[in-house]
Design an enzyme around this catalytic site. Sequence first.
Site, PDB file in Angstrom:
ATOM      1  N   HIS A 221      -7.770 -63.135  -5.963  1.00 31.58           N
ATOM      2  CA  HIS A 221      -8.710 -62.646  -5.160  1.00 31.58           C
ATOM      3  C   HIS A 221      -9.784 -62.598  -4.715  1.00 31.58           C
ATOM      4  O   HIS A 221     -10.283 -62.925  -4.738  1.00 31.58           O
ATOM      5  CB  HIS A 221      -7.722 -60.607  -5.099  1.00 31.58           C
ATOM      6  CG  HIS A 221      -8.251 -60.249  -3.676  1.00 31.58           C
ATOM      7  ND1 HIS A 221      -8.476 -60.173  -2.337  1.00 31.58           N
ATOM      8  CD2 HIS A 221      -7.836 -58.493  -3.185  1.00 31.58           C
ATOM      9  CE1 HIS A 221      -8.753 -59.029  -1.396  1.00 31.58           C
ATOM     10  NE2 HIS A 221      -7.970 -57.829  -2.319  1.00 31.58           N
ATOM     11  N   HIS A 260      -4.689 -69.047   0.951  1.00 29.66           N
ATOM     12  CA  HIS A 260      -4.096 -67.926   1.880  1.00 29.66           C
ATOM     13  C   HIS A 260      -2.931 -67.344   2.142  1.00 29.66           C
ATOM     14  O   HIS A 260      -2.364 -67.736   2.234  1.00 29.66           O
ATOM     15  CB  HIS A 260      -5.449 -67.576   3.234  1.00 29.66           C
ATOM     16  CG  HIS A 260      -6.009 -66.091   3.008  1.00 29.66           C
ATOM     17  ND1 HIS A 260      -4.825 -65.518   4.020  1.00 29.66           N
ATOM     18  CD2 HIS A 260      -6.678 -66.073   2.890  1.00 29.66           C
ATOM     19  CE1 HIS A 260      -5.226 -64.034   4.153  1.00 29.66           C
ATOM     20  NE2 HIS A 260      -7.175 -64.195   3.269  1.00 29.66           N
ATOM     21  N   ASP A 311     -13.862 -67.967   0.278  1.00 26.27           N
ATOM     22  CA  ASP A 311     -14.535 -68.181  -1.254  1.00 26.27           C
ATOM     23  C   ASP A 311     -14.969 -69.017  -1.322  1.00 26.27           C
ATOM     24  O   ASP A 311     -15.710 -68.879  -2.543  1.00 26.27           O
ATOM     25  CB  ASP A 311     -13.965 -67.193  -1.993  1.00 26.27           C
ATOM     26  CG  ASP A 311     -13.395 -65.858  -1.678  1.00 26.27           C
ATOM     27  OD1 ASP A 311     -13.661 -64.912  -1.324  1.00 26.27           O
ATOM     28  OD2 ASP A 311     -12.418 -65.661  -2.298  1.00 26.27           O
TER      29      ASP A 311
HETATM   30  N1  COA Z   1      -3.676 -75.359  -5.048  1.00 23.41           N
HETATM   31  C1  COA Z   1      -3.104 -75.264  -5.371  1.00 23.41           C
HETATM   32  N2  COA Z   1      -1.682 -75.549  -4.623  1.00 23.41           N
HETATM   33  C2  COA Z   1      -1.900 -73.884  -3.792  1.00 23.41           C
HETATM   34  C3  COA Z   1      -2.487 -72.998  -3.715  1.00 23.41           C
HETATM   35  C4  COA Z   1      -4.176 -73.571  -4.427  1.00 23.41           C
HETATM   36  N3  COA Z   1      -5.081 -72.642  -4.181  1.00 23.41           N
HETATM   37  N4  COA Z   1      -2.649 -71.719  -3.386  1.00 23.41           N
HETATM   38  C5  COA Z   1      -1.422 -72.065  -2.964  1.00 23.41           C
HETATM   39  N5  COA Z   1      -0.916 -72.791  -3.815  1.00 23.41           N
HETATM   40  C6  COA Z   1       0.748 -73.711  -3.627  1.00 23.41           C
HETATM   41  C7  COA Z   1       1.612 -72.734  -4.014  1.00 23.41           C
HETATM   42  O1  COA Z   1       1.242 -72.821  -5.516  1.00 23.41           O
HETATM   43  C8  COA Z   1       2.930 -72.593  -3.565  1.00 23.41           C
HETATM   44  O2  COA Z   1       2.911 -73.818  -4.192  1.00 23.41           O
HETATM   45  P1  COA Z   1       5.201 -73.891  -4.409  1.00 23.41           P
HETATM   46  O3  COA Z   1       5.573 -72.995  -3.863  1.00 23.41           O
HETATM   47  O4  COA Z   1       5.181 -75.028  -5.372  1.00 23.41           O
HETATM   48  O5  COA Z   1       5.513 -72.541  -5.775  1.00 23.41           O
HETATM   49  C9  COA Z   1       2.245 -73.444  -2.287  1.00 23.41           C
HETATM   50  O6  COA Z   1       1.013 -73.772  -2.193  1.00 23.41           O
HETATM   51  C10 COA Z   1       2.802 -72.668  -1.154  1.00 23.41           C
HETATM   52  O7  COA Z   1       1.479 -70.969  -1.604  1.00 23.41           O
HETATM   53  P2  COA Z   1       1.682 -69.357  -0.442  1.00 23.41           P
HETATM   54  O8  COA Z   1       3.081 -69.081  -0.810  1.00 23.41           O
HETATM   55  O9  COA Z   1       0.870 -70.036   0.330  1.00 23.41           O
HETATM   56  O10 COA Z   1       0.683 -69.189  -1.344  1.00 23.41           O
HETATM   57  P3  COA Z   1       1.108 -67.276  -1.917  1.00 23.41           P
HETATM   58  O11 COA Z   1       0.511 -66.333  -0.405  1.00 23.41           O
HETATM   59  O12 COA Z   1       1.871 -66.925  -2.768  1.00 23.41           O
HETATM   60  O13 COA Z   1      -0.884 -67.134  -2.512  1.00 23.41           O
HETATM   61  C11 COA Z   1      -3.485 -67.688  -2.486  1.00 23.41           C
HETATM   62  C12 COA Z   1      -2.212 -67.421  -1.525  1.00 23.41           C
HETATM   63  C13 COA Z   1      -4.225 -66.925  -1.917  1.00 23.41           C
HETATM   64  C14 COA Z   1      -2.775 -66.327  -4.000  1.00 23.41           C
HETATM   65  C15 COA Z   1      -3.033 -67.994  -3.209  1.00 23.41           C
HETATM   66  O14 COA Z   1      -3.410 -69.921  -2.348  1.00 23.41           O
HETATM   67  C16 COA Z   1      -3.951 -69.122  -4.226  1.00 23.41           C
HETATM   68  O15 COA Z   1      -3.627 -68.769  -5.650  1.00 23.41           O
HETATM   69  N6  COA Z   1      -5.444 -69.474  -4.088  1.00 23.41           N
HETATM   70  C17 COA Z   1      -6.695 -69.779  -4.668  1.00 23.41           C
HETATM   71  C18 COA Z   1      -6.799 -68.144  -5.605  1.00 23.41           C
HETATM   72  C19 COA Z   1      -7.591 -67.900  -3.922  1.00 23.41           C
HETATM   73  O16 COA Z   1      -8.710 -68.478  -3.697  1.00 23.41           O
HETATM   74  N7  COA Z   1      -7.401 -67.010  -3.934  1.00 23.41           N
HETATM   75  C20 COA Z   1      -9.065 -66.092  -3.122  1.00 23.41           C
HETATM   76  C21 COA Z   1      -7.822 -65.783  -1.379  1.00 23.41           C
HETATM   77  S1  COA Z   1      -8.850 -65.073  -0.078  1.00 23.41           S
END
Ligand code: COA
Length: 375
Positions: A221, A260, A311
């Site tokens: 987050h 996201h 971010d």
């Molecule tokens: N880097 C690499 N892979 C990523 C990723 C990232 N930052 N974010 C998502 N993915 C991958 C996931 O692991 C998932 O892979 P899988 O299908 O093989 O398991 C796929 O992309 C789809 O993910 P999604 O369902 O869109 O993500 P989420 O809704 O579960 O999670 C976040 C959303 C923001 C928590 C996630 O993108 C994340 O952890 N980002 C990094 C942290 C971050 O920047 N947070 C700030 C948010 S404003």
Amino acid sequence: MTEKKLGGAGLRGQVAGQTALCTVGTQGSGLNYRGYDVDDLADNCIFEEVAHLILKGKLPNQAELDAYQDKLMSLRELPDALKIGLELIPASAHPMDVMRTGVSLLGNLEQETDFSQQQDAVDRILALLPAIVVYWYRFANDGIRVSTATGAKTIGGHFLHMLHGEAPSELHERVMNVSLILYAEHEFNASTFNGRVAASTLTDIHSVITGAIGTLRGPLHGGANEAAMEMIEQWNSPDEAEAAILQKLANKELIMGFGHAVYKEKDPRNAIIKKWSEKLSKEVGDQILYAVSVRCEEVMKREKGMFCNADFFHASAYKFMGIPTGLFTPIFVMSRVTGWAAHAFEQRANNRIIRPSAEYTGPEHRKVPPISQRS
Ligand code: COA
């Protein structure tokens, strides 16, 4: 800590309540506060105007803005007991824990005993948050007790002034305003939802905000801006960044500052803060950090079709303004406190305790065996 993924987990796409505060991913650029596009607000307002909009329901006219800024400025002095508490926290503490403790301690010193006090209590928290983290930071690291009487009219300028011991440039104060506007509100994100659940129990506002700060702290987050900085500052060139990102992707690692839970094409806040990060990189003569960040963005787009969230370019923008990495997420708190509080007000105004159900996956119903028969 690892996140356990269950089928259908994360409440994705489920409507869990109503709000008049914000839309995410449905109108205009993709983010609107009470109907105003975040681009428009970032171009034309200072943060205090947006705080007024979110908390009080309307963009202020000049007289209202002046009165609101004067009020917030009059609330900046830390209570002595809070200073003593902050001085006890070691330099090794995480600044987000300091924010959480600071608000919690304030809630003991200046209790909200009746909901009619909610706006004043929130204004006090909003006015004090920069001092809570900077007072502790400067005392713990430099042994200096900073003065909170900076005379800065904006919260962003006040924060930078206390941190650096001098008034910020116009450019830096502007970037702080933009940043605080971009982070102010975001519908039912994890920390806000946490705050609304707390508010639905009719607890006090300090408990609402304290819980929300703890939730924002996590790297999935708000903590992502800090985690993104720790990642990108390891790389000395765009080529080095590209090779490292490819390796991380091959290892199935998360790349912080990308992806996201709601936006699927782009995060509308990214283009705005990216533009300011570029401007700042030129101002400080940076040859590496901005170029590395841009290459990360290109590689993630090419390899995964993924985009930067708010971010990612915040990390370099803050770095260019000389802000220590540990204070990145606390800046998010200084801003999002408006959204958290406004959601708490909404919840209080039309409340039913939030209490969802769980799908049970444990053992069948059974009897307690005598202790002698247990394995
Ligand atoms: N880097 C690499 N892979 C990523 C990723 C990232 N930052 N974010 C998502 N993915 C991958 C996931 O692991 C998932 O892979 P899988 O299908 O093989 O398991 C796929 O992309 C789809 O993910 P999604 O369902 O869109 O993500 P989420 O809704 O579960 O999670 C976040 C959303 C923001 C928590 C996630 O993108 C994340 O952890 N980002 C990094 C942290 C971050 O920047 N947070 C700030 C948010 S404003």
